[in-house]
Motif scaffolding. Structure first.
Motif, PDB file in Angstrom:
ATOM      1  N   ALA A 165       0.739  -1.377  -0.043  1.00  0.00           N
ATOM      2  CA  ALA A 165      -0.153   0.024  -0.109  1.00  0.00           C
ATOM      3  C   ALA A 165       0.811   1.237   0.038  1.00  0.00           C
ATOM      4  O   ALA A 165       0.522   2.188  -0.763  1.00  0.00           O
ATOM      5  N   ALA A 166       2.076   1.106   0.705  1.00  0.00           N
ATOM      6  CA  ALA A 166       3.051   2.177   0.836  1.00  0.00           C
ATOM      7  C   ALA A 166       3.472   2.565  -0.567  1.00  0.00           C
ATOM      8  O   ALA A 166       3.695   3.763  -1.208  1.00  0.00           O
ATOM      9  N   ASP A 169       1.343   4.484  -2.768  1.00  0.00           N
ATOM     10  CA  ASP A 169       1.116   5.765  -2.522  1.00  0.00           C
ATOM     11  C   ASP A 169       2.461   6.450  -3.150  1.00  0.00           C
ATOM     12  O   ASP A 169       2.538   7.560  -2.777  1.00  0.00           O
TER      13      ASP A 169
END
Length: 269
Positions: A165-166, A169
């Motif tokens: 998820a990082a 982003d």
């Protein structure tokens, strides 16, 4: 009755674990005439501080400063390298990965004394024998494999989906590790730091060969109270008590992290 026997068993375990430490502390406070009696008692009839005065009259502060410097730097190096290495072997597949893991495991199959001669020759060729830097490098050879394996287990317990998820982003691998994974490794870092510090603080074999002059550590200096004509048991007990205090304090400070780490690090792997 089952609870009673359980309590009795735990009490015996605590007695055999704490008993020698209690005897060491009390022996460091015994007068000289009570150290060698045919019917010794646990509680001495009198107390004295002469053994501690003898220890501090020597270079005890220098010995402890050397041990602290070596243990702190060996722990920091092991944490930094062990954490990054544990993360790399867990999250990435690269040539030599399996060989690296095997090498870390095989290193513990051999006694430390087998590493002493080649390690001494390497440090001697680099001019590091006799200084604290050489002792730090020698201790890292002991603490780093353990730190890598421990951190590998802790990294495996962190869900990979958080890092993915990082990455989505836009943080990337490095910033994702710093901002997402590393904060979740606090328990593992504390546990690994404690083990690494204790291993370095108590290490005697490598330090006894590499340390020279004013750079000896506390465990090595303890052997100086054993001479050809006398064994200063009271001073040895006093110095042993002083050496044990930092380890006990560190354990109580990091106890909650240590207890969590024993279970958190064993979720996967």
């Amino acid at each position: 009755m089952a609870k009673v026997w359980r309590v009795i068993a735990l009490a015996l375990i605590v007695f055999f674990a704490v008993g020698p430490l209690l005897w060491m502390v009390l022996s460091s406070l015994r007068p000289a005439d009570q150290l060698f009696v045919s019917d010794p008692s646990l509680i001495p009839s009198g107390f004295t501080g002469e053994w501690y005065r003898e220890v501090f009259a020597s270079d005890a502060l220098q010995w402890f400063a050397n041990s602290l410097i070596v243990a702190v730097f060996a722990t920091l190096i092991s944490l930094v390298v062990g954490t990054t290495a544990g993360y790399a072997v867990t999250r990435f597949t690269f040539p030599g990965r399996r060989l690296l893991l095997i090498g870390l495991s095989v290193g513990y199959l051999f006694p430390a004394i087998l590493l002493l001669v080649p390690l001494y020759l390497v440090l001697s060729s680099l001019g590091l024998v006799g200084g604290l830097t050489g002792i730090v490098i020698a201790h890292v050879t002991i603490t780093l494999p353990l730190a890598t394996w421990l951190m590998k287990s802790f990294v495996e317990a962190v869900p990979r989906e958080l890092e993915e998820a990082a990455w989505v982003d836009g943080l990337g691998y490095f910033r994702g590790f710093l901002r997402v994974t590393l904060p979740l490794l606090r328990t593992g870092l504390a546990t690994t730091a404690m083990f690494s510090f204790i291993l370095s603080w108590d290490e005697y074999l490598f330090a006894s060969v590499i340390a020279q002059g004013d750079n000896v550590t506390a465990p090595v200096a303890m052997a100086g109270f054993v001479t050809s004509f006398d064994i200063r048991w009271g001073a040895i007990m006093a110095l042993s008590t002083l050496v044990t205090i930092p380890v006990v304090v560190l354990f109580f400070v990091l106890q909650r992290y240590y207890e969590k780490g024993l279970t958190a690090g064993g979720v996967k792997g």
